[in-house]
Design a protein around this motif. Sequence first.
Motif, PDB file in Angstrom:
ATOM      1  N   ASN A  54      -3.963  -0.579  -2.848  1.00 44.89           N
ATOM      2  CA  ASN A  54      -2.639  -0.870  -2.318  1.00 44.89           C
ATOM      3  C   ASN A  54      -2.040   0.307  -1.558  1.00 44.89           C
ATOM      4  OD1 ASN A  54      -1.725  -3.682  -3.148  1.00 44.89           O
ATOM      5  ND2 ASN A  54      -2.716  -2.900  -4.975  1.00 44.89           N
ATOM      6  N   LEU A  55      -2.343   1.530  -1.973  1.00 44.59           N
ATOM      7  CA  LEU A  55      -1.908   2.690  -1.198  1.00 44.59           C
ATOM      8  C   LEU A  55      -2.565   2.679   0.176  1.00 44.59           C
ATOM      9  CD1 LEU A  55      -1.839   5.611  -3.792  1.00 44.59           C
ATOM     10  CD2 LEU A  55       0.087   4.727  -2.467  1.00 44.59           C
ATOM     11  N   GLY A  56      -3.857   2.384   0.207  1.00 45.49           N
ATOM     12  CA  GLY A  56      -4.552   2.279   1.493  1.00 45.49           C
ATOM     13  C   GLY A  56      -3.999   1.147   2.331  1.00 45.49           C
ATOM     14  N   GLY A  57      -3.662   0.041   1.683  1.00 47.46           N
ATOM     15  CA  GLY A  57      -3.114  -1.110   2.389  1.00 47.46           C
ATOM     16  C   GLY A  57      -1.769  -0.835   3.024  1.00 47.46           C
ATOM     17  N   LEU A  58      -1.008   0.075   2.443  1.00 48.44           N
ATOM     18  CA  LEU A  58       0.296   0.417   3.019  1.00 48.44           C
ATOM     19  C   LEU A  58       0.152   1.159   4.347  1.00 48.44           C
ATOM     20  CD1 LEU A  58       2.348   1.566  -0.103  1.00 48.44           C
ATOM     21  CD2 LEU A  58       2.572  -0.571   1.172  1.00 48.44           C
ATOM     22  N   PHE A  59      -0.942   1.890   4.508  1.00 47.46           N
ATOM     23  CA  PHE A  59      -1.110   2.718   5.695  1.00 47.46           C
ATOM     24  C   PHE A  59      -1.970   2.093   6.779  1.00 47.46           C
ATOM     25  CE2 PHE A  59      -0.185   5.736   2.232  1.00 47.46           C
ATOM     26  CZ  PHE A  59       0.998   6.232   2.742  1.00 47.46           C
ATOM     27  N   LEU A  60      -2.764   1.083   6.429  1.00 43.46           N
ATOM     28  CA  LEU A  60      -3.602   0.432   7.433  1.00 43.46           C
ATOM     29  C   LEU A  60      -2.806  -0.666   8.129  1.00 43.46           C
ATOM     30  CD1 LEU A  60      -6.930   0.157   5.434  1.00 43.46           C
ATOM     31  CD2 LEU A  60      -6.368   1.787   7.225  1.00 43.46           C
ATOM     32  N   LYS A  61      -2.978  -0.782   9.419  1.00 34.70           N
ATOM     33  CA  LYS A  61      -2.182  -1.734  10.208  1.00 34.70           C
ATOM     34  C   LYS A  61      -2.967  -2.970  10.647  1.00 34.70           C
ATOM     35  CE  LYS A  61       1.348   0.951  10.023  1.00 34.70           C
ATOM     36  NZ  LYS A  61       2.349   0.674   9.030  1.00 34.70           N
ATOM     37  N   LYS A  62      -4.130  -3.203  10.092  1.00 36.69           N
ATOM     38  CA  LYS A  62      -4.916  -4.389  10.448  1.00 36.69           C
ATOM     39  C   LYS A  62      -4.287  -5.630   9.841  1.00 36.69           C
ATOM     40  CE  LYS A  62      -8.458  -2.005  12.141  1.00 36.69           C
ATOM     41  NZ  LYS A  62      -8.805  -1.992  13.501  1.00 36.69           N
ATOM     42  N   LYS A  63      -4.420  -6.771  10.519  1.00 35.64           N
ATOM     43  CA  LYS A  63      -3.820  -8.012  10.042  1.00 35.64           C
ATOM     44  C   LYS A  63      -4.478  -8.537   8.776  1.00 35.64           C
ATOM     45  CE  LYS A  63      -1.780  -9.780  14.218  1.00 35.64           C
ATOM     46  NZ  LYS A  63      -1.472 -10.990  14.963  1.00 35.64           N
ATOM     47  N   ALA A  64      -5.750  -8.262   8.564  1.00 43.36           N
ATOM     48  CA  ALA A  64      -6.468  -8.791   7.398  1.00 43.36           C
ATOM     49  C   ALA A  64      -6.203  -7.979   6.126  1.00 43.36           C
ATOM     50  CB  ALA A  64      -7.960  -8.812   7.674  1.00 43.36           C
ATOM     51  N   VAL A  65      -5.658  -6.797   6.268  1.00 43.24           N
ATOM     52  CA  VAL A  65      -5.472  -5.912   5.113  1.00 43.24           C
ATOM     53  C   VAL A  65      -4.595  -6.527   4.023  1.00 43.24           C
ATOM     54  CG1 VAL A  65      -4.524  -3.686   4.371  1.00 43.24           C
ATOM     55  CG2 VAL A  65      -5.992  -3.809   6.377  1.00 43.24           C
ATOM     56  N   PRO A  66      -3.427  -7.118   4.344  1.00 47.01           N
ATOM     57  CA  PRO A  66      -2.612  -7.689   3.263  1.00 47.01           C
ATOM     58  C   PRO A  66      -3.331  -8.799   2.493  1.00 47.01           C
ATOM     59  CG  PRO A  66      -1.340  -7.584   5.291  1.00 47.01           C
ATOM     60  CD  PRO A  66      -2.745  -7.214   5.625  1.00 47.01           C
ATOM     61  N   VAL A  67      -4.091  -9.614   3.187  1.00 49.97           N
ATOM     62  CA  VAL A  67      -4.819 -10.696   2.527  1.00 49.97           C
ATOM     63  C   VAL A  67      -5.892 -10.122   1.607  1.00 49.97           C
ATOM     64  CG1 VAL A  67      -6.296 -12.711   2.914  1.00 49.97           C
ATOM     65  CG2 VAL A  67      -4.353 -12.278   4.427  1.00 49.97           C
ATOM     66  N   ILE A  68      -6.619  -9.136   2.099  1.00 53.72           N
ATOM     67  CA  ILE A  68      -7.661  -8.500   1.287  1.00 53.72           C
ATOM     68  C   ILE A  68      -7.049  -7.829   0.070  1.00 53.72           C
ATOM     69  CG2 ILE A  68      -9.380  -6.648   1.262  1.00 53.72           C
ATOM     70  CD1 ILE A  68      -9.883  -7.355   4.263  1.00 53.72           C
ATOM     71  N   CYS A  69      -5.927  -7.139   0.257  1.00 55.18           N
ATOM     72  CA  CYS A  69      -5.246  -6.492  -0.874  1.00 55.18           C
ATOM     73  C   CYS A  69      -4.799  -7.509  -1.909  1.00 55.18           C
ATOM     74  CB  CYS A  69      -4.047  -5.685  -0.387  1.00 55.18           C
ATOM     75  SG  CYS A  69      -4.479  -4.154   0.437  1.00 55.18           S
ATOM     76  N   ARG A  70      -4.259  -8.618  -1.460  1.00 57.07           N
ATOM     77  CA  ARG A  70      -3.803  -9.644  -2.415  1.00 57.07           C
ATOM     78  C   ARG A  70      -4.975 -10.232  -3.191  1.00 57.07           C
ATOM     79  NH1 ARG A  70       0.035 -12.159   1.811  1.00 57.07           N
ATOM     80  NH2 ARG A  70       1.748 -10.689   1.669  1.00 57.07           N
ATOM     81  N   ILE A  71      -6.075 -10.486  -2.507  1.00 58.99           N
ATOM     82  CA  ILE A  71      -7.260 -11.032  -3.190  1.00 58.99           C
ATOM     83  C   ILE A  71      -7.768 -10.027  -4.223  1.00 58.99           C
ATOM     84  CG2 ILE A  71      -9.687 -11.654  -2.862  1.00 58.99           C
ATOM     85  CD1 ILE A  71      -8.797 -12.879  -0.132  1.00 58.99           C
ATOM     86  N   LEU A  72      -7.853  -8.750  -3.837  1.00 59.15           N
ATOM     87  CA  LEU A  72      -8.307  -7.721  -4.776  1.00 59.15           C
ATOM     88  C   LEU A  72      -7.323  -7.542  -5.932  1.00 59.15           C
ATOM     89  CD1 LEU A  72      -9.792  -5.100  -2.306  1.00 59.15           C
ATOM     90  CD2 LEU A  72     -11.019  -6.672  -3.809  1.00 59.15           C
ATOM     91  N   ASN A  73      -6.019  -7.695  -5.652  1.00 62.50           N
ATOM     92  CA  ASN A  73      -5.021  -7.613  -6.723  1.00 62.50           C
ATOM     93  C   ASN A  73      -5.196  -8.740  -7.729  1.00 62.50           C
ATOM     94  OD1 ASN A  73      -3.759  -5.304  -5.784  1.00 62.50           O
ATOM     95  ND2 ASN A  73      -2.299  -6.433  -4.545  1.00 62.50           N
ATOM     96  N   ILE A  74      -5.461  -9.926  -7.233  1.00 67.07           N
ATOM     97  CA  ILE A  74      -5.655 -11.062  -8.138  1.00 67.07           C
ATOM     98  C   ILE A  74      -6.933 -10.880  -8.962  1.00 67.07           C
ATOM     99  CG2 ILE A  74      -6.161 -13.546  -8.219  1.00 67.07           C
ATOM    100  CD1 ILE A  74      -4.136 -13.837  -5.881  1.00 67.07           C
ATOM    101  N   ILE A  75      -8.004 -10.425  -8.328  1.00 63.51           N
ATOM    102  CA  ILE A  75      -9.252 -10.174  -9.063  1.00 63.51           C
ATOM    103  C   ILE A  75      -9.046  -9.081 -10.109  1.00 63.51           C
ATOM    104  CG2 ILE A  75     -11.614  -9.273  -8.849  1.00 63.51           C
ATOM    105  CD1 ILE A  75     -11.683 -10.696  -6.063  1.00 63.51           C
ATOM    106  N   GLY A  76      -8.370  -8.000  -9.720  1.00 60.92           N
ATOM    107  CA  GLY A  76      -8.083  -6.921 -10.668  1.00 60.92           C
ATOM    108  C   GLY A  76      -7.202  -7.388 -11.812  1.00 60.92           C
ATOM    109  N   SER A  77      -6.226  -8.221 -11.500  1.00 66.14           N
ATOM    110  CA  SER A  77      -5.328  -8.737 -12.540  1.00 66.14           C
ATOM    111  C   SER A  77      -6.076  -9.627 -13.527  1.00 66.14           C
ATOM    112  CB  SER A  77      -4.180  -9.510 -11.906  1.00 66.14           C
ATOM    113  OG  SER A  77      -3.386  -8.637 -11.135  1.00 66.14           O
ATOM    114  N   ILE A  78      -7.005 -10.412 -13.023  1.00 63.67           N
ATOM    115  CA  ILE A  78      -7.845 -11.228 -13.917  1.00 63.67           C
ATOM    116  C   ILE A  78      -8.659 -10.308 -14.823  1.00 63.67           C
ATOM    117  CG2 ILE A  78      -9.808 -12.826 -13.994  1.00 63.67           C
ATOM    118  CD1 ILE A  78      -8.598 -14.089 -11.395  1.00 63.67           C
TER     119      ILE A  78
END
Length: 138
Positions: A54-78
């Motif tokens: 999520n720290l990396g996601g805050l600094f990257l400006k690619k459009k796919a980054v928020p989606v990838i971060c959310r997917i990884l957050n959900i996997i990590g939360s599981i």
Amino acid sequence: MIKNYSGIFTILTCIFLLISVNTFCRPCHGMMSMPCEHSTGIACIILAVMTAVNLGGLFLKKKAVPVICRILNIIGSIGLILTPVFGKCQVASMSCNTRTFPILKIGGLLIIAVMLILTVTELIRNSAKGETHHVHSQ
């Protein structure tokens, strides 16, 4: 803009969980290595990875980054929710069963809920923008 909120929320939640499982929600600690200590170590690794993503996601400006971060957050939360599967004490009154694992489960469920709410909100907002844009272009 919503990607910043989800990243900041997840970072703060992960930091809180890291602090809590290492201080006031610490698992059992005995003379020998307890299974709950290994599970908590795995949870700490998951939390550290989620924080870094999520720290990396805050600094990257690619459009796919928020989606990838959310997917990884959900996997990590599981992973946080399933942490007791890696090992826990058999006695229900032990610290890991009364404090450590419940706070990890609550944190994991909270992150999943926020990710889903923000994703749905963004989808609704984007579809509304698309519809109004389409009406104006006719």
